[in-house]
Design a protein around this motif. Structure first.
Motif, short mmCIF file in Angstrom:
data_model
loop_
_atom_site.label_atom_id
_atom_site.label_comp_id
_atom_site.label_asym_id
_atom_site.label_seq_id
_atom_site.Cartn_x
_atom_site.Cartn_y
_atom_site.Cartn_z
N THR A 74 -48.05 14.34 -36.22
CA THR A 74 -47.34 14.98 -37.32
C THR A 74 -48.19 16.10 -37.91
OG1 THR A 74 -48.25 13.43 -38.95
CG2 THR A 74 -46.21 12.81 -37.86
N VAL A 78 -51.10 12.54 -38.25
CA VAL A 78 -50.85 11.12 -38.02
C VAL A 78 -50.23 10.99 -36.62
CG1 VAL A 78 -49.60 9.06 -38.75
CG2 VAL A 78 -50.53 10.63 -40.46
N MET A 80 -48.26 8.98 -33.83
CA MET A 80 -47.28 7.90 -33.74
C MET A 80 -46.61 7.92 -32.37
SD MET A 80 -44.18 9.40 -36.08
CE MET A 80 -45.20 9.28 -37.54
N LEU A 124 -45.50 12.96 -42.17
CA LEU A 124 -45.13 11.59 -41.81
C LEU A 124 -43.88 11.11 -42.56
CD1 LEU A 124 -45.70 8.88 -40.41
CD2 LEU A 124 -47.22 8.31 -42.31
N PRO A 163 -45.46 4.15 -36.27
CA PRO A 163 -46.70 4.74 -36.81
C PRO A 163 -47.90 3.85 -36.50
CG PRO A 163 -45.43 3.71 -38.55
CD PRO A 163 -44.61 3.58 -37.31
N ILE A 167 -51.00 2.29 -41.13
CA ILE A 167 -49.89 2.86 -41.89
C ILE A 167 -48.74 1.87 -41.98
CG2 ILE A 167 -48.17 4.71 -41.91
CD1 ILE A 167 -50.22 6.56 -40.76
N GLN A 168 -48.52 1.12 -40.92
CA GLN A 168 -47.48 0.09 -40.96
C GLN A 168 -47.79 -0.96 -42.03
OE1 GLN A 168 -46.14 -1.56 -37.19
NE2 GLN A 168 -46.91 0.21 -36.09
#
Length: 308
Positions: A74, A78, A80, A124, A163, A167-168
């Motif tokens: 992103t 980030v 993913m 994100l 992600p 972050i999750q």
């Protein structure tokens, strides 16, 4: 003769083996001596033995391809994983056959490249909440690029956006806190609603009690008023009855043509009734004064004899 039958049999076998029936929603790409000749649509067709060849049988139905997750980065750095599902349909069998080698692989690579370009311009949070926007952009890009391959891309769907683990975890904690906050709000609203209902119930109860007391007071007042009316009506009826009786007696007396003595006697009776009352002054007519004195003297004489 036997050779003729053998040749005839070979010819029949060759003809039958070269009769092809193209089913519904399919088309066949035909080459003659290694060169594209034509495209067969649905129905029966006959090809030249040893010269024509069915190069490819192509389905004209809408097809679905599920591509494996692709790593994307992103705008806020980030990384993913995103996997996509592509819905496409062959519109030109010749271009599909000769336009690109391994068209499915070409669509997958093009989809991954387009996805990286789109996600790279988004942060994100926008990525997680803008699936429809991403789907629309990827579909438009793939549809334009695959036209020269005889392919129509109907739509592209992001199947999963995964992600990083940290972050999750943060997202799960945030979602849990949001759920707890909403639960607290719902409980508070429920308590408030319950208190309002209780207050409304008490208010309604007080109103009903006040209305009941008011109705009772009205009924009591109506009862007292009715009693007084009935007493007054009874007294009025009694007076009317007395007056009627007096009128009837006077009428009978008048019809009997009484003499002066009877009239004098009736006057004395009326005088006696008046004397029994509570009046402090009594006016006696002159006509009966003498008779009244006589009656008094007679009473005194009777009283004196009784004393002796």
């Amino acid at each position: 003769m036997p050779y003729f039958l053998i040749v005839l049999a070979i010819i029949v076998i060759l003809v039958i083996s070269n009769i092809k029936i193209v089913p519904q929603s399919y088309c066949y790409v035909i080459e003659r001596l290694g060169v594209y000749k034509c495209t067969w649509e649905r129905g029966p067709h006959v090809k030249m033995p040893f010269v024509d060849k069915v190069l490819k049988k192509i389905s004209l139905k809408e097809q679905v391809v599920d591509f494996k997750p692709q790593p994307v980065i992103t705008k806020d750095n980030v990384t993913m994983q995103i996997d996509t599902v592509v819905f496409f349909q062959v519109t030109d069998a010749k271009l599909y056959t000769y336009g690109v080698d391994r068209p499915i692989s070409a669509i997958e690579n093009l989809c991954a490249t387009t996805l990286r370009n789109i996600i790279g311009e988004m942060e994100l949070d926008s990525t997680l909440t803008s699936r429809d926007v991403i789907n629309t952009k990827i579909t438009a890009t793939l549809d334009t690029a695959t036209d020269k391959w005889g392919i129509k891309v109907n739509r592209v769907e992001l199947k999963n956006i995964i992600p990083p683990r940290e972050i999750q975890d943060a997202m799960e904690k945030q979602m849990k806190a949001e759920r707890e906050r909403r639960e607290s709000i719902l409980r508070a609203e429920g308590d408030k609603h319950s208190q309002i209902l209780v207050a409304e119930g008490e208010k309604q109860s007080q109103i009903l009690r006040a209305e009941a007391e008011k109705e009772a007071a009205i009924l009591r007042a109506d009862a007292v008023r009715e009693q007084k009316i009935r007493e007054a009506q009874g007294e009025a009826e009694a007076i009317l009855m007395v007056q009627k009786a007096l009128a009837d007696s006077l009428k009978l007396l008048n019809e009997a043509h009484p003499d002066d003595k009877v009239l004098t006697l009736k006057s004395l009776e009326a005088f006696a009734k008046v004397a029994d009352g509570k009046a402090t002054k009594i006016i006696i007519p002159s006509e009966i004064q003498g008779l009244a004195g006589l009656a008094t003297s007679f009473k005194e004489v009777i009283s004196t004899d009784n004393v002796k």
